[in-house]
Design a protein around this motif. Structure first.
Motif, PDB file in Angstrom:
ATOM      1  N   GLU A 108       5.590 -12.018  -2.731  1.00  0.00           N
ATOM      2  CA  GLU A 108       5.684 -12.309  -1.302  1.00  0.00           C
ATOM      3  C   GLU A 108       7.051 -11.888  -0.758  1.00  0.00           C
ATOM      4  OE1 GLU A 108       5.154 -16.016   1.818  1.00  0.00           O
ATOM      5  OE2 GLU A 108       5.428 -16.466  -0.305  1.00  0.00           O
ATOM      6  N   ALA A 109       8.107 -12.192  -1.506  1.00  0.00           N
ATOM      7  CA  ALA A 109       9.454 -11.805  -1.079  1.00  0.00           C
ATOM      8  C   ALA A 109       9.599 -10.285  -1.031  1.00  0.00           C
ATOM      9  CB  ALA A 109      10.489 -12.419  -2.021  1.00  0.00           C
ATOM     10  N   LEU A 110       9.057  -9.611  -2.027  1.00  0.00           N
ATOM     11  CA  LEU A 110       9.129  -8.151  -2.067  1.00  0.00           C
ATOM     12  C   LEU A 110       8.417  -7.543  -0.863  1.00  0.00           C
ATOM     13  CD1 LEU A 110       9.787  -5.531  -3.756  1.00  0.00           C
ATOM     14  CD2 LEU A 110       7.428  -5.713  -4.538  1.00  0.00           C
ATOM     15  N   ILE A 111       7.223  -8.004  -0.593  1.00  0.00           N
ATOM     16  CA  ILE A 111       6.441  -7.473   0.527  1.00  0.00           C
ATOM     17  C   ILE A 111       7.143  -7.735   1.857  1.00  0.00           C
ATOM     18  CG2 ILE A 111       4.291  -7.781   1.812  1.00  0.00           C
ATOM     19  CD1 ILE A 111       2.907  -8.195  -0.911  1.00  0.00           C
ATOM     20  N   SER A 112       7.797  -8.872   1.948  1.00  0.00           N
ATOM     21  CA  SER A 112       8.472  -9.244   3.194  1.00  0.00           C
ATOM     22  C   SER A 112       9.757  -8.454   3.423  1.00  0.00           C
ATOM     23  CB  SER A 112       8.812 -10.736   3.182  1.00  0.00           C
ATOM     24  OG  SER A 112       7.643 -11.505   3.089  1.00  0.00           O
ATOM     25  N   ASN A 113      10.401  -7.992   2.357  1.00  0.00           N
ATOM     26  CA  ASN A 113      11.737  -7.422   2.485  1.00  0.00           C
ATOM     27  C   ASN A 113      11.862  -5.934   2.173  1.00  0.00           C
ATOM     28  OD1 ASN A 113      12.982  -9.932   3.181  1.00  0.00           O
ATOM     29  ND2 ASN A 113      12.739 -10.551   1.060  1.00  0.00           N
ATOM     30  N   GLU A 114      10.842  -5.311   1.668  1.00  0.00           N
ATOM     31  CA  GLU A 114      10.917  -3.898   1.291  1.00  0.00           C
ATOM     32  C   GLU A 114      10.155  -3.024   2.267  1.00  0.00           C
ATOM     33  OE1 GLU A 114      12.514  -2.357  -1.322  1.00  0.00           O
ATOM     34  OE2 GLU A 114      13.411  -4.297  -1.796  1.00  0.00           O
ATOM     35  N   HIS A 115      10.620  -1.782   2.406  1.00  0.00           N
ATOM     36  CA  HIS A 115       9.852  -0.808   3.183  1.00  0.00           C
ATOM     37  C   HIS A 115       9.005   0.010   2.214  1.00  0.00           C
ATOM     38  CE1 HIS A 115       8.534   2.318   5.825  1.00  0.00           C
ATOM     39  NE2 HIS A 115       8.947   3.186   4.926  1.00  0.00           N
ATOM     40  N   PHE A 116       7.734   0.107   2.489  1.00  0.00           N
ATOM     41  CA  PHE A 116       6.833   0.932   1.701  1.00  0.00           C
ATOM     42  C   PHE A 116       5.616   1.248   2.538  1.00  0.00           C
ATOM     43  CE2 PHE A 116       6.046  -3.494   0.833  1.00  0.00           C
ATOM     44  CZ  PHE A 116       4.678  -3.626   0.907  1.00  0.00           C
ATOM     45  N   ASP A 117       4.943   2.323   2.192  1.00  0.00           N
ATOM     46  CA  ASP A 117       3.750   2.731   2.926  1.00  0.00           C
ATOM     47  C   ASP A 117       2.486   2.118   2.362  1.00  0.00           C
ATOM     48  OD1 ASP A 117       5.221   4.444   4.642  1.00  0.00           O
ATOM     49  OD2 ASP A 117       5.233   5.977   3.085  1.00  0.00           O
ATOM     50  N   GLY A 118       2.479   1.808   1.070  1.00  0.00           N
ATOM     51  CA  GLY A 118       1.278   1.271   0.453  1.00  0.00           C
ATOM     52  C   GLY A 118       1.587   0.438  -0.765  1.00  0.00           C
ATOM     53  N   LEU A 119       0.793  -0.579  -0.983  1.00  0.00           N
ATOM     54  CA  LEU A 119       0.876  -1.422  -2.173  1.00  0.00           C
ATOM     55  C   LEU A 119      -0.449  -1.308  -2.895  1.00  0.00           C
ATOM     56  CD1 LEU A 119       2.113  -3.680  -3.956  1.00  0.00           C
ATOM     57  CD2 LEU A 119       1.118  -5.322  -2.348  1.00  0.00           C
ATOM     58  N   VAL A 120      -0.420  -0.826  -4.136  1.00  0.00           N
ATOM     59  CA  VAL A 120      -1.645  -0.689  -4.916  1.00  0.00           C
ATOM     60  C   VAL A 120      -1.706  -1.838  -5.911  1.00  0.00           C
ATOM     61  CG1 VAL A 120      -2.960   0.766  -6.512  1.00  0.00           C
ATOM     62  CG2 VAL A 120      -1.636   1.822  -4.646  1.00  0.00           C
ATOM     63  N   HIS A 121      -2.639  -2.749  -5.666  1.00  0.00           N
ATOM     64  CA  HIS A 121      -2.889  -3.862  -6.586  1.00  0.00           C
ATOM     65  C   HIS A 121      -4.370  -3.800  -6.920  1.00  0.00           C
ATOM     66  CE1 HIS A 121      -2.772  -7.690  -8.556  1.00  0.00           C
ATOM     67  NE2 HIS A 121      -3.794  -8.083  -7.815  1.00  0.00           N
ATOM     68  N   ASN A 122      -4.664  -3.283  -8.084  1.00  0.00           N
ATOM     69  CA  ASN A 122      -6.048  -3.002  -8.417  1.00  0.00           C
ATOM     70  C   ASN A 122      -6.524  -3.803  -9.619  1.00  0.00           C
ATOM     71  OD1 ASN A 122      -8.383  -1.488  -7.798  1.00  0.00           O
ATOM     72  ND2 ASN A 122      -8.044  -0.266  -9.620  1.00  0.00           N
ATOM     73  N   ALA A 123      -5.827  -4.877  -9.922  1.00  0.00           N
ATOM     74  CA  ALA A 123      -6.208  -5.696 -11.067  1.00  0.00           C
ATOM     75  C   ALA A 123      -6.829  -6.995 -10.576  1.00  0.00           C
ATOM     76  CB  ALA A 123      -4.991  -6.004 -11.920  1.00  0.00           C
ATOM     77  N   ALA A 124      -7.578  -7.622 -11.436  1.00  0.00           N
ATOM     78  CA  ALA A 124      -8.183  -8.905 -11.084  1.00  0.00           C
ATOM     79  C   ALA A 124      -8.023  -9.868 -12.244  1.00  0.00           C
ATOM     80  CB  ALA A 124      -9.659  -8.723 -10.766  1.00  0.00           C
ATOM     81  N   THR A 125      -7.791 -11.107 -11.920  1.00  0.00           N
ATOM     82  CA  THR A 125      -7.736 -12.147 -12.933  1.00  0.00           C
ATOM     83  C   THR A 125      -9.146 -12.687 -13.106  1.00  0.00           C
ATOM     84  OG1 THR A 125      -5.505 -12.735 -12.293  1.00  0.00           O
ATOM     85  CG2 THR A 125      -6.732 -14.375 -13.526  1.00  0.00           C
ATOM     86  N   PRO A 126      -9.645 -12.698 -14.342  1.00  0.00           N
ATOM     87  CA  PRO A 126     -11.004 -13.209 -14.550  1.00  0.00           C
ATOM     88  C   PRO A 126     -11.123 -14.664 -14.095  1.00  0.00           C
ATOM     89  CG  PRO A 126     -10.124 -12.243 -16.567  1.00  0.00           C
ATOM     90  CD  PRO A 126      -9.006 -12.297 -15.567  1.00  0.00           C
ATOM     91  N   ILE A 127     -12.214 -14.972 -13.449  1.00  0.00           N
ATOM     92  CA  ILE A 127     -12.491 -16.335 -13.017  1.00  0.00           C
ATOM     93  C   ILE A 127     -13.561 -16.892 -13.954  1.00  0.00           C
ATOM     94  CG2 ILE A 127     -13.395 -17.765 -11.149  1.00  0.00           C
ATOM     95  CD1 ILE A 127     -12.483 -15.560  -9.225  1.00  0.00           C
TER      96      ILE A 127
END
Length: 82
Positions: A53-72
């Protein structure tokens, strides 16, 4: 799939941050190959989520790739709280 997105986006000139959970060596290779930034992330860990959350709030970037999932656990899907 996530690494393909990172490759595509960086090839198009975008500044990209991507997450990884366990395979730091593969993340390091992808960083070397593309210039993207690798960030360790565990969606099941509160500290890791706060750091993201801190990284997303404070960094400049064009895209964030989060393609993993935690098994439920299957029972969690079918459990009602009503």
């Amino acid at each position: 799939m996530g690494s393909a997105m990172v490759r595509h986006l960086t090839k198009e000139g975008h500044t990209v941050i991507f997450t990884y959970h366990e395979h730091k060596d593969a993340a390091d290779r992808l960083t070397e190959e593309t210039g993207a930034t690798a960030v360790p992330f565990n969606i099941a860990d509160k500290t890791s989520c706060s750091q993201m959350e801190a990284l997303i709030s404070n960094e400049h970037f064009d895209g964030l790739v989060h393609n993993a999932a935690t098994p439920i656990p299957r029972r969690a899907i079918f459990t009602s709280t009503d």
